[in-house]
Design a protein around this motif. Structure first.
Motif, PDB file in Angstrom:
ATOM      1  N   LYS A  14      -9.614   8.556   1.223  1.00  0.00           N
ATOM      2  CA  LYS A  14      -9.218   8.173   2.582  1.00  0.00           C
ATOM      3  C   LYS A  14      -8.327   6.933   2.571  1.00  0.00           C
ATOM      4  O   LYS A  14      -7.446   6.781   3.413  1.00  0.00           O
ATOM      5  CB  LYS A  14     -10.472   7.918   3.424  1.00  0.00           C
ATOM      6  CG  LYS A  14     -10.194   7.637   4.867  1.00  0.00           C
ATOM      7  CD  LYS A  14     -11.503   7.453   5.623  1.00  0.00           C
ATOM      8  CE  LYS A  14     -11.204   7.076   7.059  1.00  0.00           C
ATOM      9  NZ  LYS A  14     -12.417   6.833   7.815  1.00  0.00           N
ATOM     10  N   ALA A  15      -8.523   6.046   1.601  1.00  0.00           N
ATOM     11  CA  ALA A  15      -7.755   4.807   1.517  1.00  0.00           C
ATOM     12  C   ALA A  15      -6.371   5.000   0.893  1.00  0.00           C
ATOM     13  O   ALA A  15      -5.545   4.091   0.933  1.00  0.00           O
ATOM     14  CB  ALA A  15      -8.535   3.771   0.713  1.00  0.00           C
ATOM     15  N   GLN A  16      -6.103   6.192   0.331  1.00  0.00           N
ATOM     16  CA  GLN A  16      -4.829   6.434  -0.336  1.00  0.00           C
ATOM     17  C   GLN A  16      -3.724   6.789   0.675  1.00  0.00           C
ATOM     18  O   GLN A  16      -3.990   7.345   1.722  1.00  0.00           O
ATOM     19  CB  GLN A  16      -4.967   7.568  -1.353  1.00  0.00           C
ATOM     20  CG  GLN A  16      -6.004   7.314  -2.413  1.00  0.00           C
ATOM     21  CD  GLN A  16      -5.753   6.027  -3.171  1.00  0.00           C
ATOM     22  OE1 GLN A  16      -4.677   5.787  -3.701  1.00  0.00           O
ATOM     23  NE2 GLN A  16      -6.772   5.180  -3.214  1.00  0.00           N
ATOM     24  N   GLN A  17      -2.516   6.472   0.313  1.00  0.00           N
ATOM     25  CA  GLN A  17      -1.358   6.827   1.129  1.00  0.00           C
ATOM     26  C   GLN A  17      -0.966   8.270   0.837  1.00  0.00           C
ATOM     27  O   GLN A  17      -1.158   8.757  -0.283  1.00  0.00           O
ATOM     28  CB  GLN A  17      -0.169   5.903   0.805  1.00  0.00           C
ATOM     29  CG  GLN A  17      -0.400   4.450   1.152  1.00  0.00           C
ATOM     30  CD  GLN A  17      -0.574   4.257   2.657  1.00  0.00           C
ATOM     31  OE1 GLN A  17       0.152   4.842   3.462  1.00  0.00           O
ATOM     32  NE2 GLN A  17      -1.554   3.463   3.026  1.00  0.00           N
ATOM     33  N   PRO A  18      -0.383   8.979   1.813  1.00  0.00           N
ATOM     34  CA  PRO A  18       0.077  10.349   1.559  1.00  0.00           C
ATOM     35  C   PRO A  18       1.042  10.375   0.366  1.00  0.00           C
ATOM     36  O   PRO A  18       1.905   9.509   0.234  1.00  0.00           O
ATOM     37  CB  PRO A  18       0.794  10.736   2.851  1.00  0.00           C
ATOM     38  CG  PRO A  18       0.148   9.882   3.899  1.00  0.00           C
ATOM     39  CD  PRO A  18      -0.164   8.575   3.206  1.00  0.00           C
ATOM     40  N   ALA A  20       0.183   9.879  -2.724  1.00  0.00           N
ATOM     41  CA  ALA A  20      -0.330   9.084  -3.843  1.00  0.00           C
ATOM     42  C   ALA A  20      -0.876  10.005  -4.931  1.00  0.00           C
ATOM     43  O   ALA A  20      -1.406  11.071  -4.647  1.00  0.00           O
ATOM     44  CB  ALA A  20      -1.430   8.140  -3.362  1.00  0.00           C
TER      45      ALA A  20
END
Length: 85
Positions: A14-18, A20
């Protein structure tokens, strides 16, 4: 009352950027199933969750829909601690 909790992997993703890139590892299952699909499967998810057993059951459903004869599946499910049962 039910407590909302985000799992470790879910929180990380959830904390990752699209876009990644993330590393992951796939391990061999510790679940050993009978060689013959007609043999019964007794499953126990005592506080560890039922996701692996859900996959086993789904596999049996697919086998049955394809016309194979499959044995029964029995799931025992409970909480890790008696006070949460």
């Amino acid at each position: 009352s039910a407590e909302f909790r985000i799992g470790e992997a879910t929180g990380y993703l959830k904390a990752q950027q699209p876009g990644a890139q993330v590393m992951c590892a796939v391990r061999q299952s510790a679940i050993v199933l009978p060689k013959h699909p007609t043999s019964p499967v007794i499953m126990a998810g005592m506080g560890t969750g039922v996701a692996p057993w859900r996959a086993v059951t789904q596999d049996r459903v697919v086998q049955k829909r394809r016309g194979m004869e499959v044995g029964p599946c029995l799931l025992f499910y409970g909480a890790r601690y008696a006070q949460y049962e």
